[in-house]
Each structure stands twice: as C-alpha cells, then as structure tokens.
Write an enzyme that holds these catalytic residues in place. Structure first.
Site, PDB file in Angstrom:
ATOM      1  N   GLU A   1       0.722  -0.983  -0.152  1.00 47.54           N
ATOM      2  CA  GLU A   1      -0.078   0.128  -0.054  1.00 47.54           C
ATOM      3  C   GLU A   1       0.755   1.132  -0.017  1.00 47.54           C
ATOM      4  O   GLU A   1       0.939   1.939   0.886  1.00 47.54           O
ATOM      5  CB  GLU A   1      -1.129   0.094   1.317  1.00 47.54           C
ATOM      6  CG  GLU A   1      -2.155  -0.815   1.173  1.00 47.54           C
ATOM      7  CD  GLU A   1      -3.204  -0.802   2.132  1.00 47.54           C
ATOM      8  OE1 GLU A   1      -2.668  -0.445   3.254  1.00 47.54           O
ATOM      9  OE2 GLU A   1      -4.115  -1.699   2.104  1.00 47.54           O
TER      10      GLU A   1
ATOM     11  N   GLU B   1      -6.714  -7.665  -0.337  1.00 51.01           N
ATOM     12  CA  GLU B   1      -7.246  -7.762   0.936  1.00 51.01           C
ATOM     13  C   GLU B   1      -8.667  -7.046   1.173  1.00 51.01           C
ATOM     14  O   GLU B   1      -9.198  -6.319   0.673  1.00 51.01           O
ATOM     15  CB  GLU B   1      -6.604  -6.625   1.875  1.00 51.01           C
ATOM     16  CG  GLU B   1      -4.941  -6.796   1.990  1.00 51.01           C
ATOM     17  CD  GLU B   1      -4.171  -5.868   2.805  1.00 51.01           C
ATOM     18  OE1 GLU B   1      -5.058  -5.247   3.498  1.00 51.01           O
ATOM     19  OE2 GLU B   1      -2.958  -5.724   2.777  1.00 51.01           O
TER      20      GLU B   1
HETATM   21  C1  GAL Z   1      -4.408  -2.383   5.200  1.00 47.04           C
HETATM   22  C2  GAL Z   1      -3.120  -2.899   5.313  1.00 47.04           C
HETATM   23  C3  GAL Z   1      -3.057  -4.277   6.099  1.00 47.04           C
HETATM   24  C4  GAL Z   1      -3.771  -4.004   7.282  1.00 47.04           C
HETATM   25  C5  GAL Z   1      -5.195  -3.529   6.833  1.00 47.04           C
HETATM   26  C6  GAL Z   1      -6.165  -3.523   8.123  1.00 47.04           C
HETATM   27  O1  GAL Z   1      -4.410  -1.045   4.868  1.00 47.04           O
HETATM   28  O2  GAL Z   1      -2.405  -3.236   4.016  1.00 47.04           O
HETATM   29  O3  GAL Z   1      -1.643  -4.473   6.382  1.00 47.04           O
HETATM   30  O4  GAL Z   1      -3.241  -3.002   8.173  1.00 47.04           O
HETATM   31  O5  GAL Z   1      -4.956  -2.517   6.228  1.00 47.04           O
HETATM   32  O6  GAL Z   1      -7.528  -3.309   7.531  1.00 47.04           O
END
Ligand code: GAL
Length: 625
Positions: free
Chosen positions: A144, A315
């Site tokens: 990110e 994610e």
């Molecule tokens: C994303 C990140 C992850 C985790 C997640 C939590 O922004 O890539 O590592 O922190 O958020 O929602």
C-alpha cells in the site's frame, strides 16, 4: 481464468506447530492463494546481513505442500530498527516538518536512495531464494504505497532530489522562473538549490511549485517500485503485483501499474464509508453495515484499468476493522456479496485480510476469518459459500463497456492545490458522475488521461481534466460517440496557468469560459425546464454553439456541438440524472433506473445484479452473443 479465493497469513505471528493445521483449513474453506512475508523484515534479517531463512522456507513448504499458491511480499514497507539506526535520515518528514518515527510502518522516504538500494537488496535476496520455488506463484512489492499519508515527504533528501529533478526538467533557473511566474511575489531564484519544498511557507506556495512536487514525488514512487521490479524480473517469471489502497490519490497509480503484471487493491467497504466518504449521516446510517454501493465498484473498475485488465482484491474486509471512526460488523451476507461483486467486475482473486485475528499489537481489534480463539468468524462461512458458488462459474470474461470516464491523478493534485471552493474535490466530482451512471444501470470503464483511442465506445466523460494532452486530443478528434466535457476541463496549462485564450480550449467548439465562481452549499444555480441544479462550481460561458440546457437566468449550462457536450457546473443528483439520461438516450443505450442500493454489472456472458438493499429484482437471463 476461473476466479479464486485467497487469504493473508502471517506465519511469523504464530507458533510453527499451528502452520500445518492452518494450511489444511485454508484448503478446506476453498482458499487457493495465501499472501505472506510483506511485513517480516525483522524476522528475515534481524541484524544487518544476518539472514534467517529457515522459518520462511518452512512456511513456504508447509503452505505449498497442501496445494496453496503463495504470493510472496517484499517487506520494504517495514524497515527494521537497525536500518533506521544505520540511516537516520531515511525517515519521512511530514508537511508540518516533523520527522516520522520508527514504531509502526511506512516510515521511509521515497527519495532516500540508500534505503531504495536496501529494499532492492532484500527483494534480490528473496528472489534468489524463492524466485523459482514451485509454491511461490506471484509476488507483491511493498504494501500500500501512500497509505497513512506517506507519499509526500518533506525531507532533506526529497529537497535535493526535487532540485535535481527540476534542473533536469527546466535546464535553467530562468526557464523555471518564467514557467512558474516566479516574478509574482519576488519568488525568482538564480540557482536550483535555492528552491525549497512547498511546505512551511507563510501562506500558500505557488501552485505550480506544489504540483511539480507532486509530480516529482510520484516519479519517486514509480522509481522505488521499478527498482524492485527490475531486481525480481531477473530472478522469477511469476507475476508482480502491488496492493493499492482505496481513495489514495497522491501518486500516479497508472504509472506504477505500467511496470507490474497485475493490479490489486485492498477493499474495506465499511472502513471506507466511515473514514473516506463525504456522504451525509443518513446515507452512512443506511449503509453502515453494508458499505457504499458504488465505492467498491469504482475501485474495481479503476484497478481493472491500472492492471490493463488483470486485477485482484488483495485484502478483503472480513468483519469489523480497527481503523475507522466507527467499526461496525458487516450485515450477514455482505462479505459474500463484496467478494462476488469484485468477481463480477473481473477480479481474478479475492483474498481475505486476514486469516486469524491477532490478539496482540496494533490490529488486535481487526477481525479475521478465524477468531483469536481459533474458532470460525462469520466471514469464514461466507467464504465457503462463495467457494461453492465459484465452482459453478467457469470464467467471467470482461468486455469493453459502452461508457467510460477519464480519471486523472494529476487533476486530483491540481484541484487539491487550487480548490477555489471548499467543496471542489476531484475524486468526489468523478465519483458523482460514476454513481450517476450506475444508477442508470451502466457498466463503466475508467480510463487514464493519456488514452489515445476511445475505441467504439458510445459515451466518454471528461470532467475537470485540468490540462489537455496530445493523446486525449487525438482520441477526442477521432471519436464517433458522445463526449461530455467539463466543468473545469482544460482550464489550465501543464504549468498551472490559465490559457491566454481562456478555457476550455476545445478547438472545434466555440466556447469561452469568461468567469468562474464557486457556490456556497445554500446557493445553487437552477436549470430552465429541467429538475435539479448546478452546485459548488459554475462557469459563465459565451458560445455560438447550441445551448441544450439553460440556467433559470438564461445562461448556458449544457452546450453542444455535434456529439460533444460541455457542462458549465457540478450537477446535483437530479441534474446529473437528467444530463446523463439525455446523453445515454442520444446513443440509444439501454437505461435501467435502479433504486436504492441495487446495481448492475455486465460482463461478456453474465449480468450481475448486486443488491446493497433488499430490492425485488426480476432477472432476465443475458442472451449469449
Ligand atoms: C491495510 C493493510 C494491512 C492491514 C489492513 C487492516 O491497509 O495493508 O496490512 O493493516 O489495512 O485493515
């Protein structure tokens, strides 16, 4: 390609005797991809040069041997403490001049070349070890970019890099002074090392100074990413991916994407609604457990474009998160819906963050597919249901949409720098057009600003593109469909000045924007014979072309020449529907007026109805071509 499911796993968070069972359970759920490694630098290299691969070898083997495909992350988002001690000046500096400290993540400055070299060294070591490992099927570079407001850094390294970048671009301080209009407040410089960074000034810096700093910084993100790409390309033939984050606009994602094979993004519908949406309280209340019905789709379409057709959700929110002002639990079925919606838009993989909730450290309040006590969280069952559905869906081939919107990162920077009215936000403007089209049942492509050819699309929207470029001018000239331009498009030169002949400089139209004004929320511009108003921004235009819609005061609001339209303001929801309907009908495109949270996405062989409410839909099967 048949869509698949994945999850994000942190073997370093769990004792080794849990790995085997975790891996088997993933397979039982129907998961086929697992991402690891992206924050594990302190375990791979606890001290400089002291490499500890055994645990990672074992994790790769354990996960791979049950049949999981691994996405290996390079850990450059989390440089360990020894690195920071070695290079104290690698830390990023905020706009307020404060140095960002070690103790969380993303603390590095993109302009620090020694750190960039260290990141490449680590990517190389990982590539050498796992580049040809049969279980490692893809790579994620860093994590990110830009998250936690970490793109722009106002460090001494950024200042030196910026000066150098400007010297290469302008060649002489005089040329820079001229282009920037530095005479304005006696801001002229006589050498490049006199140029500071555009922070900590008494009042606003010169807008071109800020814009150039955005351009410079974005180039550093591209270069940082490319350095790792180059290292890995020689060591592996597996696809390289980055996971972008929702509504992060401060570097050019298309340019980073040009060096990668697949784009991915991290989709947190409830976190985004609470944290990144300016929708009103009533809307947030209605969708607090479901998410904004268009926000995910917008990013799916954006990253399909950034990945040139190949994209994933790296994610996917599985339950309550920890980072938004309020963190509700998703309504039953929403994790399933979000997953299927991504697949409807062409995602090859949807991967849940994370496998098991951590009981320690920063994200202990962030759910996973498993609870802290190892029992299934509700999302695990929804993932299983998705898996069953996917067994009946072969591929979901995408097709070019009839309708497209241009989305441009430079314009986002330009209008952030010079809003002119408090409410003029580029993302929100583009998003309003996007939502307007979706409420009329359209599937949409998002295109970069340097698109040379709009193909046989029927309707292309170019709102608020701050400066023209040759490619898009060619595309506009050769386009046979309908174009909607404005408001604010073509209103600046690349050097952030008003064009001397006045905007919008569309050579085949007779339009002059003579004056612009921004409007308070309570004052809007009414339209004659049409419901709805223009809000926030209004342009006073003189034209010899046809005026299709007038304001109640008789001024041009929508102007037309051939199949090109120009819009003089920011339409509210009602005006948006009216304008878009007019354009869609002009092209004989089928319109479906969708209620509430119901949306439609068409791919080559499927129609997906996505219902964020509980609407009654009569489904007609899509005819096979
Ligand atoms: C994303 C990140 C992850 C985790 C997640 C939590 O922004 O890539 O590592 O922190 O958020 O929602």
């Amino acid at each position: 390609m048949k869509p698949e499911l994945g999850t994000c796993y942190y073997p370093e968070h769990w004792s080794q005797d849990m790995w085997q069972r975790d891996a088997e359970r993933m397979i039982e759920v129907g998961i086929s991809w697992v991402r690891i490694g992206e924050f594990a630098w302190s375990r791979i290299e606890p001290q400089e040069g002291k490499l500890e691969w055994e645990w990672l070898d074992k994790a790769v083997q354990t996960l791979g041997e049950v049949g999981l495909k691994i996405v290996m992350g390079t850990p450059s988002a989390t440089p360990p403490i020894w690195m920071v001690k070695k290079y104290p000046d690698m830390l990023a500096v905020g706009k307020d001049g404060h140095v960002k400290q070690f103790g969380s993540r993303r603390h590095y400055c993109f302009s620090h070349f020694e750190y960039r070299r260290e990141a490449v060294r680590m990517a190389t070591l990982m590539g050498e070890r796992y580049g040809h490992n049969t279980h490692v099927a893809a790579w994620q570079i860093d994590n990110e970019y830009g998250c936690h407001n970490t793109t722009l850094s106002y460090s001494p390294h950024a200042q030196m890099g910026f000066q150098d970048w400007l010297a290469q671009k302008y060649q002489s301080p005089q040329a820079l002074n001229r282009a920037w209009g530095n005479v304005f407040w006696s801001m002229e410089v006589s050498s490049f090392d006199e140029i500071g960074l555009p922070n900590l000034t008494v009042c606003e810096p010169n807008p071109i100074h800020e814009l150039e700093f955005f351009r410079y910084t974005s180039d550093q993100v591209v270069a940082f990413n490319l350095a790792q790409v180059k290292a890995l390309r020689t060591l592996t033939d597996r696809p390289l991916i980055h996971n972008y984050m929702g509504r992060i606009l401060d570097f050019d994602h298309y340019k980073v994407g040009d060096d990668l094979d697949i784009a991915s993004w991290d989709s947190y519908p409830l976190g985004f609604l609470e944290d990144r949406s300016e929708k009103d309280e009533a809307f947030k209340h209605t969708y607090s457990t479901k998410g904004d019905p268009d926000f995910q789709a917008f990013h799916h379409d954006l990253y399909r474009s950034v990945g040139k057709g190949r994209w994933w959700v790296m994610e996917q929110q599985p339950g309550p998160v920890n980072w938004a002002p309020y963190n509700p639990a998703p309504a039953e079925g929403m994790v399933k819906l979000w997953t299927l919606e991504a697949i409807a838009h062409g995602a090859e993989v949807v991967s849940y963050f994370r496998w098991r909730q951590a009981h320690f450290a920063q994200e202990q309040m962030h759910s996973g597919l498993l609870r802290v006590d190892d029992k299934a969280a509700p999302a695990l069952h929804e993932a299983e249901e998705v898996h069953k559905i996917l067994t009946d869906l072969d591929t979901n081939e995408q097709q070019q949409s009839d309708v497209a919107i241009i989305f441009d990162y430079e314009s986002a920077w330009a209008w952030h720098i010079q809003r002119q009215g408090k409410d003029f936000d580029y993302f929100n403007l583009i998003y309003d057009f996007y939502c307007g089209l979706r409420k009329l049942g359209q599937s949409i492509d998002i295109l970069p600003p340097n698109t040379e050819n709009f193909g046989d699309r029927k309707l292309v929207l170019i709102p608020a593109l701050f400066a023209w470029n040759n490619e898009i001018k060619t595309a506009m000239k050769n386009f046979n469909g309908t174009l909607l331009i404005g408001p604010r498009s073509g209103s600046k030169t690349k050097d952030f000045a008003i064009p001397s002949k006045l905007p919008p400089e569309i050579d085949y139209m007779d339009i002059t924007v003579e004056r612009v004004e921004t409007l308070r929320p309570s004052s809007t511009v009414g339209l004659k014979n049409y419901n709805g108003t223009l809000m926030r921004w209004f342009e006073h235009i003189t034209t010899l072309n046809e005026v299709v819609i007038e304001t109640t005061a008789g001024a041009p609001a929508l102007i037309k020449k051939g199949k090109t339209y120009y819009l003089a303001g920011w339409p509210d929801e009602m005006a948006m529907q009216n304008v878009l309907k007019l354009l869609l009908e002009g092209e004989n495109l089928s319109i479906q007026k969708l209620k509430g949270g119901l949306r439609l996405r068409e791919s080559k062989h499927h129609k997906f109805w996505i219902d964020y409410d509980t609407c009654q839909v009569k489904i007609e099967p899509k005819e096979k071509p």
